[in-house]
Scaffold this motif. Structure first.
Motif, PDB file in Angstrom:
ATOM      1  N   ASP A   1      23.605 -46.224   7.967  1.00  0.00           N
ATOM      2  CA  ASP A   1      24.129 -44.886   8.247  1.00  0.00           C
ATOM      3  C   ASP A   1      25.429 -44.963   9.047  1.00  0.00           C
ATOM      4  O   ASP A   1      25.867 -46.036   9.468  1.00  0.00           O
ATOM      5  CB  ASP A   1      23.075 -44.016   8.950  1.00  0.00           C
ATOM      6  N   GLY A   2      26.044 -43.796   9.250  1.00  0.00           N
ATOM      7  CA  GLY A   2      27.351 -43.747   9.900  1.00  0.00           C
ATOM      8  C   GLY A   2      27.343 -44.241  11.333  1.00  0.00           C
ATOM      9  O   GLY A   2      28.310 -44.845  11.805  1.00  0.00           O
ATOM     10  N   ILE A   3      26.250 -43.987  12.045  1.00  0.00           N
ATOM     11  CA  ILE A   3      26.168 -44.427  13.443  1.00  0.00           C
ATOM     12  C   ILE A   3      26.113 -45.949  13.525  1.00  0.00           C
ATOM     13  O   ILE A   3      26.825 -46.574  14.319  1.00  0.00           O
ATOM     14  CB  ILE A   3      24.945 -43.782  14.133  1.00  0.00           C
ATOM     15  N   GLU A   4      25.277 -46.573  12.698  1.00  0.00           N
ATOM     16  CA  GLU A   4      25.185 -48.037  12.700  1.00  0.00           C
ATOM     17  C   GLU A   4      26.500 -48.672  12.253  1.00  0.00           C
ATOM     18  O   GLU A   4      26.936 -49.692  12.792  1.00  0.00           O
ATOM     19  CB  GLU A   4      24.033 -48.493  11.784  1.00  0.00           C
ATOM     20  N   ALA A   5      27.139 -48.058  11.258  1.00  0.00           N
ATOM     21  CA  ALA A   5      28.422 -48.588  10.770  1.00  0.00           C
ATOM     22  C   ALA A   5      29.481 -48.522  11.872  1.00  0.00           C
ATOM     23  O   ALA A   5      30.268 -49.455  12.054  1.00  0.00           O
ATOM     24  CB  ALA A   5      28.876 -47.806   9.543  1.00  0.00           C
ATOM     25  N   THR A   6      29.488 -47.412  12.607  1.00  0.00           N
ATOM     26  CA  THR A   6      30.450 -47.270  13.705  1.00  0.00           C
ATOM     27  C   THR A   6      30.216 -48.329  14.773  1.00  0.00           C
ATOM     28  O   THR A   6      31.169 -48.957  15.269  1.00  0.00           O
ATOM     29  CB  THR A   6      30.342 -45.859  14.328  1.00  0.00           C
ATOM     30  N   LYS A   7      28.961 -48.551  15.125  1.00  0.00           N
ATOM     31  CA  LYS A   7      28.635 -49.576  16.125  1.00  0.00           C
ATOM     32  C   LYS A   7      29.126 -50.955  15.670  1.00  0.00           C
ATOM     33  O   LYS A   7      29.662 -51.728  16.473  1.00  0.00           O
ATOM     34  CB  LYS A   7      27.129 -49.614  16.377  1.00  0.00           C
TER      35      LYS A   7
ATOM     36  N   ILE B   1      31.619 -51.592  13.598  1.00  0.00           N
ATOM     37  CA  ILE B   1      33.088 -51.626  13.653  1.00  0.00           C
ATOM     38  C   ILE B   1      33.550 -51.821  15.096  1.00  0.00           C
ATOM     39  O   ILE B   1      34.474 -52.594  15.365  1.00  0.00           O
ATOM     40  CB  ILE B   1      33.673 -50.324  13.050  1.00  0.00           C
ATOM     41  N   ARG B   2      32.910 -51.148  16.031  1.00  0.00           N
ATOM     42  CA  ARG B   2      33.301 -51.253  17.442  1.00  0.00           C
ATOM     43  C   ARG B   2      33.090 -52.672  18.000  1.00  0.00           C
ATOM     44  O   ARG B   2      33.676 -53.033  19.020  1.00  0.00           O
ATOM     45  CB  ARG B   2      32.521 -50.239  18.294  1.00  0.00           C
TER      46      ARG B   2
ATOM     47  N   CYS C   1      26.376 -34.475  19.434  1.00  0.00           N
ATOM     48  CA  CYS C   1      27.702 -34.822  19.932  1.00  0.00           C
ATOM     49  C   CYS C   1      27.624 -36.044  20.836  1.00  0.00           C
ATOM     50  O   CYS C   1      28.395 -36.996  20.696  1.00  0.00           O
ATOM     51  CB  CYS C   1      28.290 -33.643  20.692  1.00  0.00           C
ATOM     52  N   GLU C   2      26.666 -36.036  21.781  1.00  0.00           N
ATOM     53  CA  GLU C   2      26.524 -37.176  22.692  1.00  0.00           C
ATOM     54  C   GLU C   2      26.104 -38.427  21.938  1.00  0.00           C
ATOM     55  O   GLU C   2      26.520 -39.544  22.265  1.00  0.00           O
ATOM     56  CB  GLU C   2      25.482 -36.852  23.775  1.00  0.00           C
ATOM     57  N   LYS C   3      25.264 -38.240  20.915  1.00  0.00           N
ATOM     58  CA  LYS C   3      24.789 -39.382  20.131  1.00  0.00           C
ATOM     59  C   LYS C   3      25.948 -40.056  19.394  1.00  0.00           C
ATOM     60  O   LYS C   3      26.060 -41.281  19.386  1.00  0.00           O
ATOM     61  CB  LYS C   3      23.736 -38.885  19.126  1.00  0.00           C
ATOM     62  N   TYR C   4      26.824 -39.254  18.805  1.00  0.00           N
ATOM     63  CA  TYR C   4      27.974 -39.810  18.090  1.00  0.00           C
ATOM     64  C   TYR C   4      28.937 -40.500  19.054  1.00  0.00           C
ATOM     65  O   TYR C   4      29.480 -41.558  18.764  1.00  0.00           O
ATOM     66  CB  TYR C   4      28.714 -38.709  17.314  1.00  0.00           C
ATOM     67  N   GLN C   5      29.134 -39.885  20.205  1.00  0.00           N
ATOM     68  CA  GLN C   5      30.029 -40.468  21.206  1.00  0.00           C
ATOM     69  C   GLN C   5      29.479 -41.805  21.702  1.00  0.00           C
ATOM     70  O   GLN C   5      30.225 -42.773  21.875  1.00  0.00           O
ATOM     71  CB  GLN C   5      30.218 -39.513  22.376  1.00  0.00           C
ATOM     72  N   ALA C   6      28.174 -41.850  21.939  1.00  0.00           N
ATOM     73  CA  ALA C   6      27.540 -43.088  22.415  1.00  0.00           C
ATOM     74  C   ALA C   6      27.695 -44.210  21.400  1.00  0.00           C
ATOM     75  O   ALA C   6      27.803 -45.391  21.756  1.00  0.00           O
ATOM     76  CB  ALA C   6      26.056 -42.836  22.708  1.00  0.00           C
ATOM     77  N   ALA C   7      27.727 -43.840  20.108  1.00  0.00           N
ATOM     78  CA  ALA C   7      27.897 -44.844  19.047  1.00  0.00           C
ATOM     79  C   ALA C   7      29.336 -45.338  18.966  1.00  0.00           C
ATOM     80  O   ALA C   7      29.611 -46.360  18.335  1.00  0.00           O
ATOM     81  CB  ALA C   7      27.473 -44.262  17.699  1.00  0.00           C
TER      82      ALA C   7
ATOM     83  N   PRO D   1      38.049 -38.401  24.098  1.00  0.00           N
ATOM     84  CA  PRO D   1      36.601 -38.287  24.164  1.00  0.00           C
ATOM     85  C   PRO D   1      36.138 -37.011  23.489  1.00  0.00           C
ATOM     86  O   PRO D   1      36.841 -36.009  23.493  1.00  0.00           O
ATOM     87  CB  PRO D   1      36.311 -38.232  25.676  1.00  0.00           C
ATOM     88  N   MET D   2      34.948 -37.055  22.900  1.00  0.00           N
ATOM     89  CA  MET D   2      34.391 -35.843  22.326  1.00  0.00           C
ATOM     90  C   MET D   2      33.844 -34.995  23.459  1.00  0.00           C
ATOM     91  O   MET D   2      33.114 -35.477  24.309  1.00  0.00           O
ATOM     92  CB  MET D   2      33.236 -36.173  21.383  1.00  0.00           C
TER      93      MET D   2
END
Length: 268
Positions: free
Chosen positions: A70-76, A78-79, A103-109, A143-144
Motif C-alpha cells: 500500500d501507499g504507506i508502506e511504499a512511502t516508508k 522510499i524514505r 492525516c497524522e498517519k500519513y505524516q508519520a509514514a 508539514p501536513m
C-alpha cells in the motif's frame, strides 16, 4: 473559474502516479500531461518504490490503498533509500479516506501532504504547487497540518473579510471596493515577485513580499501568512535561498485561487 490559474506555470515536471484504478490513472495522467508534465503510472506500491529507485522524479502522487504494497508502506520504503534526494522526494497521498486521524498517519509514514478524492484540476494543481521545489528538506518545510490541507475551492474560503467588514461599519460598498482593489492591484505585485525570484534578486523579492504582507493580512488569507513572512525575512538575510522559489510559487498559487473565489463570491 479554474481557467484563471496558469497550469503551465510549473514547467515540465516529471511525476510518478501510483494508482491502481484505471479511470483514476487516466484522469490524473490527462490533467498532468495537459500542464506539460511527463508522467509515469504504476499500479502498486512495490512498483512505485522500484520506479523511484530508477528515475529522478520531482514528485510522487501515491494512492493509499493498492495491491502488493500500500501507499504507506511504499512511502516508508522510499524514505529509507540511501540516496538522500530520492529519500526526500515530495510524496502526496491520494485518498478517499480524508479523516482527521488519517492525516497524522500519513505524516508519520513520511508523506508531505494529501489530496482527498474526488478532486478537480484546481485542487490537484494547488497541492502539487505547494509541494514542488522543496528539495531535500521537503518533509521539514511542508508539514501536513490543518492549515495546508488541500481543501481549496468551494469547500473552504481562502479569505476572511472580518477585519474589512469591521472597518466598514456595515457599508457593503466599502467591502466590495476593497475586494476590487485587491483584484486590481495584486496581480502586478505577483508578476514582479515572480520576475525578481526568477532573476534571483532576493532583496527585491523580500521588499515585494513585505508589500504583499499587509494586503494578505487585511484580506485574512491565513494559508500564506507565514510563507510570505519567510520570503521577506530569508530574502533580506540571504538565508535558505534554495527554498524561496517554492515559497513564492505557493504564494502565487494561493493568491490566484483567492482572486477566483472573490470574483465568484462578489460577482465581479
Amino acid at each position: 473559474m479554474a481557467q484563471a490559474l496558469n497550469y503551465k506555470s510549473l514547467g515540465n515536471r516529471y511525476v510518478l502516479v501510483a494508482e491502481d484504478v484505471e479511470l483514476n490513472q487516466y484522469l490524473v495522467r490527462h490533467i498532468l500531461e495537459s500542464w506539460g508534465f511527463t508522467v509515469d503510472v504504476v499500479t502498486d506500491g512495490r512498483m512505485a518504490v522500484d520506479m523511484v529507485q530508477k528515475h529522478n522524479y520531482d514528485l510522487v502522487l501515491m494512492d493509499i490503498q493498492m495491491p502488493e504494497m500500500d501507499g504507506i508502506e511504499a512511502t516508508k520504503a522510499i524514505r529509507q533509500m540511501s540516496d538522500p534526494v530520492k529519500a526526500n522526494i515530495p510524496i502526496v497521498a491520494l485518498t478517499a479516506n480524508a479523516l482527521k486521524g488519517d492525516c497524522e498517519k500519513y505524516q508519520a509514514a513520511g508523506m508531505n501532504d494529501f489530496l482527498p478524492k474526488p478532486f478537480n484540476e484546481q485542487k490537484l494543481f494547488i497541492v502539487i504547487s505547494n509541494n514542488l521545489n522543496t528539495g531535500a528538506s521537503a518533509s521539514a518545510t511542508t508539514p501536513m497540518n490543518e492549515s495546508n490541507m488541500p481543501v481549496i475551492g468551494t469547500e473552504e474560503k481562502l479569505y476572511d473579510l472580518n477585519m474589512v467588514q469591521t472597518i466598514s461599519g456595515g457599508d457593503e460598498g466599502f467591502v466590495k471596493r476593497m475586494v476590487q482593489l485587491f483584484i486590481e492591484t495584486v496581480p502586478p505585485s505577483m508578476a514582479d515577485l515572480q520576475k525578481e525570484t526568477a532573476e534571483q534578486n532576493w532583496v527585491n523579492a523580500s521588499k515585494l513580499a513585505h508589500k504583499l504582507k499587509a494586503t494578505i493580512d487585511s484580506m485574512g488569507i491565513i494559508r500564506i501568512k507565514e510563507v510570505v513572512r519567510t520570503i521577506e525575512a530569508n530574502g533580506k538575510k540571504g538565508e535558505e535561498l534554495e527554498k524561496l522559489p517554492g515559497h513564492v510559487q505557493e504564494v502565487i498559487t494561493v493568491l490566484e485561487a483567492c482572486m477566483m473565489q472573490l470574483k465568484r463570491d462578489f460577482e465581479l
